[in-house]
Design a protein around this motif. Structure first.
Motif, PDB file in Angstrom:
ATOM      1  N   SER A 101      99.994  87.586  52.515  1.00  0.00           N
ATOM      2  CA  SER A 101      99.649  87.490  53.932  1.00  0.00           C
ATOM      3  C   SER A 101      99.602  86.036  54.371  1.00  0.00           C
ATOM      4  N   THR A 122     103.974  87.805  61.672  1.00  0.00           N
ATOM      5  CA  THR A 122     103.358  89.108  61.448  1.00  0.00           C
ATOM      6  C   THR A 122     104.042  89.805  60.279  1.00  0.00           C
ATOM      7  N   GLU A 146     103.371  93.140  57.053  1.00  0.00           N
ATOM      8  CA  GLU A 146     102.550  94.205  56.488  1.00  0.00           C
ATOM      9  C   GLU A 146     101.985  93.765  55.152  1.00  0.00           C
ATOM     10  N   THR A 158      98.556  89.087  61.162  1.00  0.00           N
ATOM     11  CA  THR A 158      99.196  88.184  62.119  1.00  0.00           C
ATOM     12  C   THR A 158      98.589  86.802  61.967  1.00  0.00           C
ATOM     13  N   THR A 214      98.411  95.305  59.100  1.00  0.00           N
ATOM     14  CA  THR A 214      99.284  94.283  59.675  1.00  0.00           C
ATOM     15  C   THR A 214      98.503  92.991  59.795  1.00  0.00           C
ATOM     16  N   ASP A 242      94.471  97.662  60.769  1.00  0.00           N
ATOM     17  CA  ASP A 242      95.199  98.824  60.260  1.00  0.00           C
ATOM     18  C   ASP A 242      95.290  99.873  61.353  1.00  0.00           C
TER      19      ASP A 242
END
Length: 291
Positions: free
Chosen positions: A72, A15, A17, A113, A111, A136
């Protein structure tokens, strides 16, 4: 073996940001050909194209979700998950599916994941499904599944996974458009975060089995969705609900994509081929669900 399916599936999700700005959105849109639409007399200043390139009119094509935040979890990061140790030269992007929970904002902080959602044994290859869920402060934004095809890593007797193909669309397409791929398009697109040398380094491309660098599959993916939105969805990016494809073949910079579209109830079926190579298929089993 390099892929330990049980370990990969049991690994804790990663995970982090992610953030993006209008500049990131504009760069992505330019990387998939915005401002160069051959159907427009003056595409750089056409109002329909300025929605992708001018910050005062900007909206976000949903496929931007595949690069948003650039750091990400995704295809490359999935190859460093526990239980996965493979040679990047044996890796191809096999397919992509994206579910949009609500329209993407022009700038955001969210975020992400990521986890390995499935590992399939295809005999001569393995397929990893890397799932990324993004939310978000207002809730879920999108769910992204990347199917990562790893040559030479199958054969351990695992689940083969789904293999069904869609029936070909019936009848003639409702719309057919051609989209040229610029010779430098992969070099521009990679600035959105996918620095795999397969798309820029001729020597690496040869090791991977290609005569020269190939276009990112996700660039073809974005170019295709833009064509669907612009021609059949009235230019309204908020109508897209999901978008799924299978990467059926490579695209080389300098070629032309022929994009065929069939209207269905609540969906558009799409097939994409490389015009200069006798319509060799490059995207198959492609569906855009919409409102």
């Amino acid at each position: 073996m390099p892929i330990d399916a049980a370990k990969a599936l049991a690994a804790e999700p990663r995970t982090g940001e992610i953030t993006w700005t209008p500049r990131d959105v504009q760069l992505y849109h330019l990387g998939i050909g915005a401002g160069a639409n051959p159907d427009k007399q003056d595409p750089a200043t056409d109002p329909d194209e300025l929605r992708y390139t001018l910050e005062s009119r900007l909206h976000v094509l949903p496929s931007f979700a595949t690069v948003a935040g650039s750091g990400s979890p995704g295809v490359i990061s999935g190859l460093s998950m526990p239980g996965v140790d493979v040679d990047l030269a044996r890796v191809l992007h096999g397919g992509q599916s994206l579910v949009i929970h609500r329209p993407l904002p022009v700038h955001g902080t969210a975020t992400a994941t990521g986890r390995i959602a499935a590992v399939y044994d295809k005999g001569k290859a393995a397929v990893l499904v890397m799932r990324t869920e993004v939310a978000d402060a207002d809730g879920p934004l999108w769910t992204n599944d990347a199917q990562i095809f790893v040559r030479g890593e199958g054969g351990w007797g695992g689940d083969r996974g789904p293999s069904a193909r869609l029936d070909p669309p019936a009848g003639d397409p409702d719309r057919t458009v051609d989209r040229p791929v610029r010779p430098d398009q992969a070099l521009l697109y990679r600035l959105s975060g996918d620095y795999n040398p397969l798309h820029a380094d001729p020597e690496f491309a040869k090791v991977a089995g290609f005569d020269r660098p190939i276009l990112h599959g996700l660039c073809t993916y974005g170019m295709t969705l833009k064509a669907v939105v612009d021609t059949l969805l009235g230019g309204d990016v908020t109508r897209v609900r999901s978008y799924t494809t299978r990467f059926a073949g490579a695209v080389y910079p300098g070629e032309t994509l022929r994009i065929r579209m069939w209207r269905q109830e609540g969906a558009v079926r799409v097939e994409v081929s490389a015009l200069e190579r006798d319509d060799a298929p490059v995207l198959a089993d492609t569906v855009v669900q919409h409102t």
